[in-house]
Design an enzyme around this catalytic site. Structure first.
Site, mmCIF file in Angstrom:
data_model
loop_
_atom_site.group_PDB
_atom_site.id
_atom_site.type_symbol
_atom_site.label_atom_id
_atom_site.label_comp_id
_atom_site.label_asym_id
_atom_site.label_seq_id
_atom_site.Cartn_x
_atom_site.Cartn_y
_atom_site.Cartn_z
ATOM 1 N N GLU A 1 36.172 -93.919 -18.246
ATOM 2 C CA GLU A 1 35.007 -93.040 -18.441
ATOM 3 C C GLU A 1 33.783 -93.835 -18.894
ATOM 4 O O GLU A 1 32.667 -93.587 -18.433
ATOM 5 C CB GLU A 1 35.331 -91.926 -19.449
ATOM 6 C CG GLU A 1 36.443 -90.982 -19.022
ATOM 7 C CD GLU A 1 36.195 -90.328 -17.665
ATOM 8 O OE1 GLU A 1 35.034 -90.168 -17.267
ATOM 9 O OE2 GLU A 1 37.181 -89.995 -16.985
ATOM 10 N N HIS B 1 32.237 -95.331 -15.887
ATOM 11 C CA HIS B 1 31.337 -94.426 -15.162
ATOM 12 C C HIS B 1 29.959 -94.409 -15.835
ATOM 13 O O HIS B 1 28.932 -94.440 -15.168
ATOM 14 C CB HIS B 1 31.882 -92.990 -15.181
ATOM 15 C CG HIS B 1 32.940 -92.690 -14.162
ATOM 16 N ND1 HIS B 1 32.789 -92.961 -12.823
ATOM 17 C CD2 HIS B 1 34.159 -92.093 -14.294
ATOM 18 C CE1 HIS B 1 33.875 -92.547 -12.162
ATOM 19 N NE2 HIS B 1 34.731 -92.029 -13.041
ATOM 20 N N GLU C 1 34.982 -94.172 -8.224
ATOM 21 C CA GLU C 1 36.235 -94.090 -8.981
ATOM 22 C C GLU C 1 36.930 -95.451 -9.055
ATOM 23 O O GLU C 1 37.403 -95.868 -10.112
ATOM 24 C CB GLU C 1 37.177 -93.065 -8.343
ATOM 25 C CG GLU C 1 36.784 -91.622 -8.596
ATOM 26 C CD GLU C 1 36.554 -91.329 -10.064
ATOM 27 O OE1 GLU C 1 37.191 -91.967 -10.921
ATOM 28 O OE2 GLU C 1 35.718 -90.477 -10.355
HETATM 29 ZN ZN LIG Z 1 36.679 -91.085 -12.806
#
Ligand SMILES: [Zn+2]
Length: 262
Positions: free
Chosen positions: A136, A139, A190
């Site tokens: 996370e 990201h 991702e």
């Molecule tokens: Zn993700």
């Protein structure tokens, strides 16, 4: 992991879209941390962070926030350690545990991270939890939300250009499109968050091999209705292959980490 549906209220106005397109001519390409991938980001960082802060406030006001130290203890510790070794330790990082049975987590621009209590059923050790949280953080520091909003704005601008000639078509296209923050991260984002996350967790002193264990747990917990983010994320199998491919590098980082315990 996925973006919260409540973000659907954060749809940039037409004026913002126009401003983004205008920025296009002067926008510089940036590079994602760790992977160095080139990105086109039109959304100013201050604006993205503001959107992140507002969305986070909204989610906190509408969802139950857990104060259970069994959850908040490890989440705060991991969050602090991973953020500290990231490329942006100075962001206003915040890690909140939400009362939600779904094993999921999310990241918003500006370092706002959410972890569901349901995640603890799958992330069974501190290292496994660190794998999700570092993903996370990945990201957030790679500015994936801003990148997605930028891409979507360009799509919209294209639609408006078509609209000048075919108003009916433009309307159909506009209705079909959903703006950036609402959409799930793309598959390449991702994979990039997995890559960045693996390096960050190792640098913060968490065993990167736990990332593979975590995905095995997710695979095993699949059940009849898999966790929401698994439908938009790469299949656990290919994910594990990708992680293993960069594992030697991550293990070197782990061996070097001054934060490693035991
Ligand atoms: Zn993700």
């Amino acid at each position: 992991m996925s973006v919260h549906p409540m973000l659907s209220s954060f749809v940039p106005s037409r004026r913002l879209t126009a401003a983004l397109v205008l920025c296009c001519t002067v926008a510089a390409c940036t590079n994602a941390p760790v992977t160095g991938r080139q990105q086109l980001i039109l959304l100013p960082e201050s604006q993205a962070q503001q959107m992140g802060v507002e969305a986070y406030q909204q989610i906190k006001s509408e969802k139950g926030v857990s104060n259970d130290p069994r959850y908040t203890g490890p989440v705060q510790e991991i969050g602090r350690r991973v953020a500290a070794v990231s490329d942006q330790p100075g962001l206003a990082w915040e890690f909140t545990v939400f009362e939600d049975e779904e094993p999921n987590a999310f990241a918003l621009p500006g370092g706002k991270v959410g972890v569901n209590t349901g995640l603890f059923k799958v992330a069974k050790t501190k290292d496994q939890l660190a794998a999700v949280m570092a993903h996370e953080v990945g990201h957030a520091i790679a500015r994936h939300s801003a990148e997605r909003v930028s891409r979507q704005a360009l799509v919209q601008a294209g639609q408006q250009a078509i609209g000048a000639q075919y108003p009916g078509m433009a309307q159909v296209l506009a209705q079909a499109s959903t703006l950036g923050l609402v959409l799930p991260f793309t598959r390449s984002q991702e994979s990039e968050a997995d890559h960045i996350g693996l390096m960050l967790m190792a640098r913060a002193g968490y065993d990167p091999r736990a990332a593979v264990d975590l995905w095995r747990n997710f695979e095993a917990a699949g059940g009849s209705r898999p966790p929401e983010f698994m439908s938009t994320h790469p299949a656990p199998g290919s994910r594990i292959d990708n992680l293993n491919a960069i594992m030697p590098q991550a293990l070197e980082e782990y061996q070097r980490s001054p934060y490693r315990q035991g």
